[in-house]
Motif scaffolding. Structure first.
Motif, PDB file in Angstrom:
ATOM      1  N   UNK A 208       7.972 -12.055   3.260  1.00 19.63           N
ATOM      2  CA  UNK A 208       8.053 -10.091   3.840  1.00 19.63           C
ATOM      3  C   UNK A 208       9.041  -8.972   2.454  1.00 19.63           C
ATOM      4  N   UNK A 209       7.943  -8.067   2.213  1.00 22.54           N
ATOM      5  CA  UNK A 209       9.261  -7.554   1.808  1.00 22.54           C
ATOM      6  C   UNK A 209       8.875  -6.271   1.952  1.00 22.54           C
ATOM      7  N   UNK A 210       9.777  -5.046   1.979  1.00 24.78           N
ATOM      8  CA  UNK A 210       9.520  -3.591   2.477  1.00 24.78           C
ATOM      9  C   UNK A 210       8.185  -3.885   1.308  1.00 24.78           C
ATOM     10  N   UNK A 211       8.175  -3.460  -0.621  1.00 25.92           N
ATOM     11  CA  UNK A 211       7.819  -3.439  -1.275  1.00 25.92           C
ATOM     12  C   UNK A 211       6.665  -4.274  -1.360  1.00 25.92           C
ATOM     13  N   UNK A 212       5.450  -4.147  -1.166  1.00 24.96           N
ATOM     14  CA  UNK A 212       4.274  -4.974  -1.845  1.00 24.96           C
ATOM     15  C   UNK A 212       3.050  -4.772  -2.406  1.00 24.96           C
ATOM     16  N   UNK A 213       2.443  -5.317  -2.843  1.00 26.90           N
ATOM     17  CA  UNK A 213       1.179  -4.330  -3.312  1.00 26.90           C
ATOM     18  C   UNK A 213      -0.518  -5.420  -2.812  1.00 26.90           C
ATOM     19  N   UNK A 214      -1.854  -5.029  -2.731  1.00 21.99           N
ATOM     20  CA  UNK A 214      -2.406  -5.383  -1.864  1.00 21.99           C
ATOM     21  C   UNK A 214      -3.489  -5.922  -2.821  1.00 21.99           C
TER      22      UNK A 214
ATOM     23  N   UNK B 272      29.213  -3.522   2.289  1.00 19.54           N
ATOM     24  CA  UNK B 272      29.387  -3.486   3.877  1.00 19.54           C
ATOM     25  C   UNK B 272      28.098  -4.229   4.103  1.00 19.54           C
ATOM     26  N   UNK B 273      26.765  -4.446   3.173  1.00 19.34           N
ATOM     27  CA  UNK B 273      25.909  -5.006   3.153  1.00 19.34           C
ATOM     28  C   UNK B 273      25.286  -6.287   2.082  1.00 19.34           C
ATOM     29  N   UNK B 274      26.428  -6.412   1.933  1.00 21.70           N
ATOM     30  CA  UNK B 274      25.946  -7.311   1.341  1.00 21.70           C
ATOM     31  C   UNK B 274      25.327  -7.916  -0.167  1.00 21.70           C
ATOM     32  N   UNK B 275      24.919  -6.905  -0.101  1.00 22.18           N
ATOM     33  CA  UNK B 275      23.663  -6.675  -1.786  1.00 22.18           C
ATOM     34  C   UNK B 275      23.952  -6.485  -3.029  1.00 22.18           C
ATOM     35  N   UNK B 276      23.151  -7.233  -3.341  1.00 18.35           N
ATOM     36  CA  UNK B 276      23.446  -6.590  -5.249  1.00 18.35           C
ATOM     37  C   UNK B 276      22.368  -5.955  -6.079  1.00 18.35           C
ATOM     38  N   UNK B 277      21.684  -5.895  -5.327  1.00 15.32           N
ATOM     39  CA  UNK B 277      19.979  -6.089  -6.083  1.00 15.32           C
ATOM     40  C   UNK B 277      20.217  -4.061  -5.512  1.00 15.32           C
ATOM     41  N   UNK B 278      19.727  -3.362  -6.486  1.00  8.15           N
ATOM     42  CA  UNK B 278      19.220  -2.449  -5.999  1.00  8.15           C
ATOM     43  C   UNK B 278      17.911  -2.280  -4.712  1.00  8.15           C
ATOM     44  N   UNK B 279      16.730  -2.702  -5.314  1.00  6.15           N
ATOM     45  CA  UNK B 279      15.606  -3.116  -4.643  1.00  6.15           C
ATOM     46  C   UNK B 279      16.149  -3.678  -2.731  1.00  6.15           C
ATOM     47  N   UNK B 280      16.825  -4.636  -2.912  1.00  7.33           N
ATOM     48  CA  UNK B 280      17.536  -4.749  -1.573  1.00  7.33           C
ATOM     49  C   UNK B 280      18.411  -3.979  -0.825  1.00  7.33           C
ATOM     50  N   UNK B 281      18.936  -2.755  -1.614  1.00  4.55           N
ATOM     51  CA  UNK B 281      19.868  -2.070  -0.847  1.00  4.55           C
ATOM     52  C   UNK B 281      18.557  -0.870  -0.295  1.00  4.55           C
ATOM     53  N   UNK B 282      18.026  -0.496  -1.070  1.00  2.00           N
ATOM     54  CA  UNK B 282      17.055   0.513  -0.751  1.00  2.00           C
ATOM     55  C   UNK B 282      16.748   1.194   0.282  1.00  2.00           C
ATOM     56  N   UNK B 283      16.540  -0.123   1.498  1.00  3.09           N
ATOM     57  CA  UNK B 283      16.875   0.599   2.407  1.00  3.09           C
ATOM     58  C   UNK B 283      17.749   1.353   3.059  1.00  3.09           C
ATOM     59  N   UNK B 284      19.007   0.712   3.024  1.00  4.67           N
ATOM     60  CA  UNK B 284      20.155   0.655   3.192  1.00  4.67           C
ATOM     61  C   UNK B 284      20.542   2.361   2.437  1.00  4.67           C
TER      62      UNK B 284
END
Length: 400
Positions: free
Chosen positions: A19-25, A221-233
């Motif tokens: 389940x991801x924030x950005x999704x398509x129908x 801080x988040x240990x995230x390296x991808x923009x889309x993973x980082x985007x919500x933060x």
């Protein structure tokens, strides 16, 4: 049949496990596994790897508009090292620029032929993706005199310290953050540095907006390296920054397919060249002498702050104006000297002022919107002392 069954199973696994924030129908008519309201991740690569399918959109029936956007983003993505991702936030801004804000795209299509060739030349020189030219639309709507509430200025919205760091001079007469060429070179240098730090163009864009220190701290801080993973933060402005860039790139690339009109500028500014003068030259003198509007002078030379060309600085002018200047150069300099010496008055009148009780230079200068140094120079005064009955020569603007 077996292949279709495997596809349905793979889609079901993705649906329940990710389940991801950005999704398509998507919808698959007649399927008991997927109904019209099912939300699946936009990570089509997983399905493609499982089924060995090159383009899953041929099988998954999307909303027609979003399917078209998806396919056209694929075209952009294939032609650029920048990842033109399809996701909910990107599609939101694409629809926005194609509908509510379509006039901005029309205006940018009219203005961009003046700036984009120069930008592309510099981006190519630095071996940076040419699509970054569209970032100047996100930053300033291609207005070299744009200034934000925080003080960021120019096409690329440099703050004062960052501009100085990348060689952009700011004085009382000139602001090179507003110089299209010099600010573009500075932006390319900055992009180059950011890419060496992050190695990813989405993160470069986020760092350009939010600052490299902010992005690095958040990644740690988040240990995230991808923009889309980082985007919500990210802070809201930086969350929307990359989607806006992708959307602008999309609208400017496919405007013909959406029958977006071009709003051309009234200024004939495509054929111009540069020249420098041996004397300081006010814009109104250049305008009167060579029949070029001050609006054109300001548009072509946004870095100059006082409508005054400093001695030795380069000025952009229409080609026909430069030819006139070359043919009449000696006469022009003689005319400038006579204007400086007040032998010829341009847009001003000569006034003899009689000093009264209570007068002083500061009061007189404020009354006529003049400067004290000018009044002293015109009257050969070596001090601020005045006597009642003294005659002062003043040159005041002619407002007739």
């Amino acid at each position: 049949m077996k292949k279709q069954a495997l596809l349905l199973i793979s889609l079901f696994i993705i649906c329940v496990s990710k389940a991801q924030t950005d999704s398509i129908i998507i919808s698959m008519p007649g399927s008991s596994l997927v109904n019209d309201n099912t939300s699946l991740t936009n990570d089509y690569d997983n399905v493609e790897k499982i089924m060995g399918i090159n383009d899953t959109v041929d099988i998954l029936e999307l909303d027609p508009l979003e399917d078209l956007i998806y396919r056209r983003l694929k075209i952009l993505d294939a032609s650029s090292p920048i990842d033109f991702s399809y996701n909910k936030s990107t599609v939101y801004y694409i629809k926005k620029y194609l509908d509510r804000d379509v006039k901005l795209i029309s205006i940018m299509l009219g203005v961009s032929p003046y700036y984009f060739p120069m930008m592309e030349q510099q981006l190519d020189r630095f071996q940076i993706p040419l699509e970054l030219k569209y970032l100047a639309i996100v930053e300033s709507s291609l207005n070299p005199k744009a200034r934000s509430r925080s003080g960021a200025t120019g096409l690329w919205q440099f703050m004062y310290p960052t501009g100085k760091e990348y060689g952009l001079e700011v004085t009382s007469y000139i602001d090179e953050r507003q110089d299209p060429l010099k600010s573009t070179i500075a932006a390319c240098t900055y992009f180059e540095k950011l890419y060496s730090m992050f190695g990813d163009w989405h993160l470069v864009l986020a760092a350009y907006n939010g600052g490299p220190g902010y992005i690095k701290r958040l990644m740690t801080k988040t240990e995230l390296t991808n923009y889309w993973d980082l985007q919500p933060h990210l802070k809201k402005e930086t969350q929307n920054y990359v989607p806006k860039f992708i959307a602008i790139s999309y609208a400017m690339t496919f405007y013909k397919e959406y029958t977006i009109d071009i709003i051309n500028s009234d200024l004939n500014i495509t054929q111009n060249d540069t020249i420098s003068f041996k004397k300081q030259a006010p814009y109104h003198i250049i305008s009167d002498m060579f029949c070029v509007s001050k609006e054109t002078l300001n548009y072509l030379n946004p870095a100059y702050k006082q409508e005054l060309l400093p001695l030795g600085e380069i000025i952009y002018l229409p080609n026909h104006v430069i030819m006139d200047i070359v043919r009449n150069e000696d006469f022009f300099y003689d005319y400038l000297e006579k204007v400086d010496n007040k032998e010829i008055l341009v847009n001003e009148i000569r006034l003899v002022y009689i000093v009264e009780k209570g007068d002083y230079l500061g009061k007189i200068s404020k009354q006529y919107n003049l400067s004290v140094p000018d009044i002293k120079e015109w009257n050969n005064l070596h001090s601020d002392n005045l006597s009642i009955g003294d005659e002062l020569i003043l040159y005041i603007p002619d407002e007739r």
